[in-house]
Scaffold this motif. Structure first.
Motif, PDB file in Angstrom:
ATOM      1  N   SER A   1       3.312   1.423   5.372  1.00 15.92           N
ATOM      2  CA  SER A   1       3.242   1.157   3.931  1.00 15.92           C
ATOM      3  C   SER A   1       2.267   0.026   3.631  1.00 15.92           C
ATOM      4  O   SER A   1       1.441   0.127   2.708  1.00 15.92           O
ATOM      5  CB  SER A   1       4.630   0.792   3.391  1.00 15.92           C
TER       6      SER A   1
ATOM      7  N   TYR B   1      -1.415   0.374   1.758  1.00 17.49           N
ATOM      8  CA  TYR B   1      -1.789  -0.458   0.611  1.00 17.49           C
ATOM      9  C   TYR B   1      -3.133  -1.137   0.859  1.00 17.49           C
ATOM     10  O   TYR B   1      -4.029  -1.119  -0.005  1.00 17.49           O
ATOM     11  CB  TYR B   1      -0.701  -1.495   0.357  1.00 17.49           C
ATOM     12  N   LYS B   2      -3.292  -1.726   2.030  1.00 20.75           N
ATOM     13  CA  LYS B   2      -4.553  -2.396   2.350  1.00 20.75           C
ATOM     14  C   LYS B   2      -5.720  -1.411   2.311  1.00 20.75           C
ATOM     15  O   LYS B   2      -6.794  -1.706   1.767  1.00 20.75           O
ATOM     16  CB  LYS B   2      -4.469  -3.041   3.732  1.00 20.75           C
TER      17      LYS B   2
ATOM     18  N   ARG C   1      -6.503  -0.199  -1.338  1.00 22.17           N
ATOM     19  CA  ARG C   1      -7.167  -1.251  -2.087  1.00 22.17           C
ATOM     20  C   ARG C   1      -8.607  -1.438  -1.615  1.00 22.17           C
ATOM     21  O   ARG C   1      -9.533  -1.637  -2.419  1.00 22.17           O
ATOM     22  CB  ARG C   1      -6.390  -2.560  -1.959  1.00 22.17           C
TER      23      ARG C   1
ATOM     24  N   THR D   1       6.567   7.067   0.186  1.00 22.14           N
ATOM     25  CA  THR D   1       5.797   5.834   0.372  1.00 22.14           C
ATOM     26  C   THR D   1       4.365   5.989  -0.129  1.00 22.14           C
ATOM     27  O   THR D   1       3.831   5.110  -0.817  1.00 22.14           O
ATOM     28  CB  THR D   1       5.788   5.410   1.850  1.00 22.14           C
TER      29      THR D   1
ATOM     30  N   VAL E   1       3.153   3.668  -3.126  1.00 22.29           N
ATOM     31  CA  VAL E   1       2.066   2.709  -2.926  1.00 22.29           C
ATOM     32  C   VAL E   1       0.951   2.957  -3.931  1.00 22.29           C
ATOM     33  O   VAL E   1       0.422   2.020  -4.555  1.00 22.29           O
ATOM     34  CB  VAL E   1       1.529   2.772  -1.485  1.00 22.29           C
TER      35      VAL E   1
ATOM     36  N   VAL F   1      -0.641   0.483  -6.804  1.00 19.48           N
ATOM     37  CA  VAL F   1      -2.066   0.141  -6.888  1.00 19.48           C
ATOM     38  C   VAL F   1      -2.629   0.526  -8.258  1.00 19.48           C
ATOM     39  O   VAL F   1      -3.409  -0.215  -8.861  1.00 19.48           O
ATOM     40  CB  VAL F   1      -2.854   0.822  -5.751  1.00 19.48           C
TER      41      VAL F   1
ATOM     42  N   GLU G   1      -1.569  -2.010 -10.749  1.00 15.25           N
ATOM     43  CA  GLU G   1      -2.281  -3.279 -10.564  1.00 15.25           C
ATOM     44  C   GLU G   1      -3.695  -3.240 -11.125  1.00 15.25           C
ATOM     45  O   GLU G   1      -4.167  -4.197 -11.745  1.00 15.25           O
ATOM     46  CB  GLU G   1      -2.360  -3.627  -9.067  1.00 15.25           C
TER      47      GLU G   1
END
Length: 408
Positions: A102, A106-107, A110, A131, A135, A139, A142
């Motif tokens: 997870s 995300y990394k 992004r 997941t 995720v 993102v 955000e």
């Protein structure tokens, strides 16, 4: 009598199996008659308990803090390079082990969308594992992105032509699973990646249900970024560290959002400002779990010995056997097949649907049969090629059939 004949036939397949000897490399539990959930959590290797004890006793207990100067600092990338060579079809310097799937997803997402700051859409599979969807929802919230979900048949997955029709000048990234967690459908990574690149988008792949069971050619397929877990077909144990891959040509441009000291160019410089490592270490954040990497290292050694193509061949034989037995025994009882029929489009598990399956699970577990269940009514038969026998599979499916008969 018919059941006994089927068990004898399964035993003959085990005798002819060129990989049968490797089953003894895994810990067996006498009360487990059929472990059919290797696609969720693989069995431990028999060498792993002593390996973990030795690591704690000798390297941690004996060398203490000196261990970081004696190989621990390099372990995440060394293991990543082994993973790339043995499993992922990736050259050195592009894969690293650490964090959870997870966190690494995300990394990676992004980092991918940051490469396309003038675009605001992300294409995903509407039925992907929670997941992945969660995720991406985070993102999107955000960064103010718009998610474009692609739907797929219950027994299939996303196809390349869907992606080609969905991507366009607003698409920043395409984020998909290689093998669908429910149906086991294999998405054509090469074709999807080509379609995404033609539209100027970046690809991120989740390899959790393929790594260790399905051959991968990440460099050849020109994949941009990929992540995956190591506790399924890589037998790393519960909560084992995940991995992230990034194409070498992209690395200098990739910015991951969780900047920590282990991903810095000079971790021990204790500098005022973060400067990313020039290579794949930039995806690290905090101190990696050296202890948790040991089981994965053991399994990679075994996979290197066997060869991933041989593993895949056994996987196809196992799933084909499961399909044949479904047709003969479970379909007449009202079970529905929920995976691709073509073995080349199917990962290392198959799914059968029936409304009685969820209530059957405790009874199956009591009989020593451990499959997997996915709501609303899918029974996943996960077949880990190096540790699963045909006899084990046959006994497990016989138990499923008997419980279905009792369920009426």
């Amino acid at each position: 009598m018919q059941q006994a004949v089927a068990v004898d036939d399964a035993r003959r397949l085990d005798e002819a199996d060129p990989l049968s000897a490797f089953r003894s490399r895994f810990l067996a539990v006498p009360e487990v008659v059929a472990y059919l959930d290797g696609n969720s959590l693989g069995r431990p290797l028999d060498r792993t308990p002593e390996g973990l004890a030795g690591l704690a006793r000798d390297r941690w207990g004996g060398r203490l803090i000196r261990g970081w100067d004696e190989g621990w600092m390099e372990e995440p990338q060394r293991l990543g390079d082994d993973l790339g060579r043995i499993v992922l079809g990736a050259g050195p310097g592009q894969t690293i082990v650490g964090d959870s799937t997870s966190v690494l997803l995300y990394k990676a997402v992004r980092a991918a969308v940051a490469l396309r700051p003038d675009r605001d859409e992300v294409v995903l599979a509407g039925g992907d594992f929670p997941t992945d969807r969660f995720v991406l929802q985070g993102v999107a919230d955000e960064l103010g992105l718009r998610l474009v979900p692609l739907e797929a048949p219950h027994d299939g997955g996303v196809e390349a032509d869907q992606v080609a029709a969905a991507v366009g000048p607003r698409t920043a990234a395409v984020v998909l699973s290689h093998v669908a967690y429910r149906s086991a459908h294999i998405t054509d990574v090469s074709a999807v990646t080509a379609a995404a690149h033609a539209a100027g988008a970046v690809t991120v792949w989740d390899l959790s249900h393929s790594a260790g069971a399905v051959p991968l050619r990440l460099d050849e397929w020109e994949v941009d970024l990929a992540v995956g877990c190591s506790y399924k077909y890589l037998n790393g144990g519960p909560g084992a560290p995940a991995f992230v891959y990034a194409r070498a040509s992209l690395l200098p441009s990739l910015q991951q959002p969780i900047q920590g000291w282990m991903g810095a160019a000079e971790p021990f410089a204790m500098g005022e400002r973060y400067v990313a490592d020039p290579g794949i270490r930039r995806f690290l954040s905090g101190t990696p779990s050296i202890l948790a990497m040991q089981p994965l290292a053991d399994m990679l050694s075994l996979l290197d010995e066997v060869g991933i193509d041989a593993v895949r061949a056994k996987s196809e034989r196992l799933t084909a056997y499961a399909v044949d037995r479904y047709d003969a025994e479970l379909a007449p009882l009202g079970a529905r097949f929920a995976s691709p029929r073509d073995p080349q489009r199917r990962g290392s598990h198959v799914t059968f649907d029936h409304p009685a399956f969820e209530a059957m699970l405790p009874r199956l577990h009591a009989r020593g049969v451990v499959p997997d269940f996915r709501r609303p009514d899918g029974l996943r038969i996960g077949l880990s090629p190096l540790s699963t026998s045909f006899e084990e599979l046959e006994l497990g499916l016989q138990a499923v059939r008997e419980e279905l008969v009792q369920a009426g």
